[in-house]
Design a protein around this motif. Structure first.
Motif, PDB file in Angstrom:
ATOM      1  N   LEU A 284     111.943  54.641  33.026  1.00 60.42           N
ATOM      2  CA  LEU A 284     111.714  55.007  34.365  1.00 60.42           C
ATOM      3  C   LEU A 284     110.809  56.131  34.804  1.00 60.42           C
ATOM      4  N   SER A 285     110.772  57.126  34.131  1.00 61.23           N
ATOM      5  CA  SER A 285     110.074  58.367  34.282  1.00 61.23           C
ATOM      6  C   SER A 285     108.433  58.008  34.024  1.00 61.23           C
ATOM      7  N   GLU A 286     108.289  57.222  33.086  1.00 60.95           N
ATOM      8  CA  GLU A 286     106.921  56.690  32.464  1.00 60.95           C
ATOM      9  C   GLU A 286     106.592  55.806  33.661  1.00 60.95           C
ATOM     10  N   MET A 287     107.218  55.067  34.182  1.00 61.54           N
ATOM     11  CA  MET A 287     107.011  54.103  35.416  1.00 61.54           C
ATOM     12  C   MET A 287     106.766  54.987  36.620  1.00 61.54           C
TER      13      MET A 287
ATOM     14  N   VAL B 159     105.822  58.260  37.049  1.00 60.46           N
ATOM     15  CA  VAL B 159     104.598  59.236  36.623  1.00 60.46           C
ATOM     16  C   VAL B 159     103.241  58.308  36.756  1.00 60.46           C
ATOM     17  N   SER B 160     103.185  56.982  36.439  1.00 63.90           N
ATOM     18  CA  SER B 160     102.155  56.140  36.306  1.00 63.90           C
ATOM     19  C   SER B 160     101.598  56.020  37.950  1.00 63.90           C
ATOM     20  N   LEU B 161     102.481  56.119  38.874  1.00 65.36           N
ATOM     21  CA  LEU B 161     102.127  55.853  40.369  1.00 65.36           C
ATOM     22  C   LEU B 161     102.028  57.302  41.233  1.00 65.36           C
ATOM     23  N   SER B 162     101.884  58.281  40.469  1.00 67.77           N
ATOM     24  CA  SER B 162     101.828  59.649  41.076  1.00 67.77           C
ATOM     25  C   SER B 162     100.718  59.719  42.274  1.00 67.77           C
ATOM     26  N   ASP B 163      99.582  59.061  41.974  1.00 62.14           N
ATOM     27  CA  ASP B 163      98.572  58.998  43.120  1.00 62.14           C
ATOM     28  C   ASP B 163      99.030  58.312  44.216  1.00 62.14           C
TER      29      ASP B 163
ATOM     30  N   SER C 280     106.706  64.549  47.072  1.00 60.03           N
ATOM     31  CA  SER C 280     107.941  64.792  46.693  1.00 60.03           C
ATOM     32  C   SER C 280     108.264  63.618  45.767  1.00 60.03           C
ATOM     33  N   ALA C 281     109.040  63.886  44.652  1.00 61.58           N
ATOM     34  CA  ALA C 281     109.504  62.638  43.798  1.00 61.58           C
ATOM     35  C   ALA C 281     111.080  62.842  43.432  1.00 61.58           C
TER      36      ALA C 281
ATOM     37  N   GLU D  41     105.539  63.819  37.612  1.00 61.02           N
ATOM     38  CA  GLU D  41     105.608  64.572  36.324  1.00 61.02           C
ATOM     39  C   GLU D  41     106.425  65.901  36.377  1.00 61.02           C
ATOM     40  N   ALA D  42     106.213  67.001  37.338  1.00 60.96           N
ATOM     41  CA  ALA D  42     106.914  68.337  37.594  1.00 60.96           C
ATOM     42  C   ALA D  42     108.345  67.719  37.725  1.00 60.96           C
TER      43      ALA D  42
END
Ligand SMILES: NC(=O)CC[C@H](N)C(=O)O
Length: 298
Positions: free
Chosen positions: A22-25, A27-31, A36-37, A129-130
């Motif tokens: 889920l983290s990988e998924m 982070v791939s959409l960060s832009d 906030s996340a 990511e953070a």
């Protein structure tokens, strides 16, 4: 914008990897959202333990000695596991409401992110990511989860304004879009006893679902209700103790893609969120239809 993800596991063998996937998924959409996340992870409920995830702006001060003070105040065993600005408070399921009340007096600056037998919710201002690093989400095991990276359209960029929003036990929701009738709906829900922490439109959608489920609807029926009762743009991904649901408004202008294999059901705002999932090349991949409810339960 905003990026949303969800992952509902069918294969127990993947559970130790839920947090990492889920983290990988996310982070791939960060832009898609720099503000906030947040991530909600559901672990298997044992039936004899409840969890309250809390956040403090001053964790050193607020979490020190909290276990003993809270245990004394509610007359039940309490443990407190601190992760950065958040802590997961564990106690017996019958003491959750008492503990929430006691927290207001013992630690007035603490905010409740969510509570239930299965869910833990971690959310903060900053990039995925953070947030994922800060709370060590990659190492978390679980059965299902949802995540969000926010580009705010309504309400301030704060911890409480981050998604997922949780307004009922083990219920939470992430949203891409903006609602146009959220002020009216908030007033209606307040008249029916619902409580709000923010001015955010998404919190209204979460409370709408909690309210309908409190009135006896199941997750699918409650999601169906959003199509007639909520105006504006929305793709919602929702988690409950055993369930996972998706619905898009009738115009469905926010991107969404789903994938299903024998091992999982996954949701991403864009396909790039799904590319690292095991077996994705042979998954059934589709765009969820407008005004159509999808839900799965364990
Ligand atoms: N860009 C979005 O999808 C925003 C979601 C929601 N309206 C919020 O402000 O939090």
């Amino acid at each position: 914008m905003c990026g949303i993800v969800g992952l509902f596991l069918k294969d127990k063998a993947l559970e130790p990897k839920l947090g990492a996937m889920l983290s990988e998924m996310l982070v791939s959409l960060s832009d898609r959202g720099p503000d906030s996340a947040g991530i909600a992870i559901y672990g298997a409920a044992t039936g004899n333990e409840a969890k309250i995830t809390v956040q403090s702006p001053k964790p050193d001060r607020d979490f020190r000695g909290l276990d003993a003070e809270l245990a004394k105040a509610i007359g039940a065993p309490v443990s407190v596991a601190v992760k950065s600005t958040h802590a997961v408070i564990r106690t017996t399921p019958d003491k959750v409401d008492t503990a929430r009340e006691a927290l207001q007096t013992l630690r007035p600056d603490i905010r409740i992110m969510g509570a239930g037998e299965a869910v833990e919710i971690y959310k903060e201002v900053g990039l995925p990511e953070a947030v994922v690093d800060r709370f060590d989400v990659r190492s978390m095991t679980g059965t299902h989860g949802i995540g969000h990276t926010r580009m705010a359209t309504e309400s301030a960029v704060t911890t409480m304004g981050a998604h997922p929003f949780s307004t009922g036990a083990d219920q939470c929701l992430v949203h891409n879009g903006s609602l146009s009738n959220h002020n009216n709906m908030r007033r209606e829900l307040i008249r029916d006893g619902m409580k709000f922490e923010t001015e955010n439109d998404t919190e209204v959608a979460a409370a709408y679902l909690s309210n309908r489920m409190a009135h006896g609807k199941n997750l699918g029926e409650a999601l169906e209700g959003t199509l007639s009762d909520l105006d504006g743009f929305f793709t919602f991904v929702v988690g409950t103790k055993n369930g996972f649901g998706v619905v898009r408004d009738p115009i469905a202008c926010k991107p969404a893609v789903m994938a299903e294999t024998d091992q999982y059901v996954a949701f991403g705002s864009e396909y790039r969120a799904l590319t690292k999932l095991p077996g994705i090349d042979n998954a059934r991949v589709w765009e969820p239809e407008p005004a159509t409810v999808y839900f799965w339960e364990h």
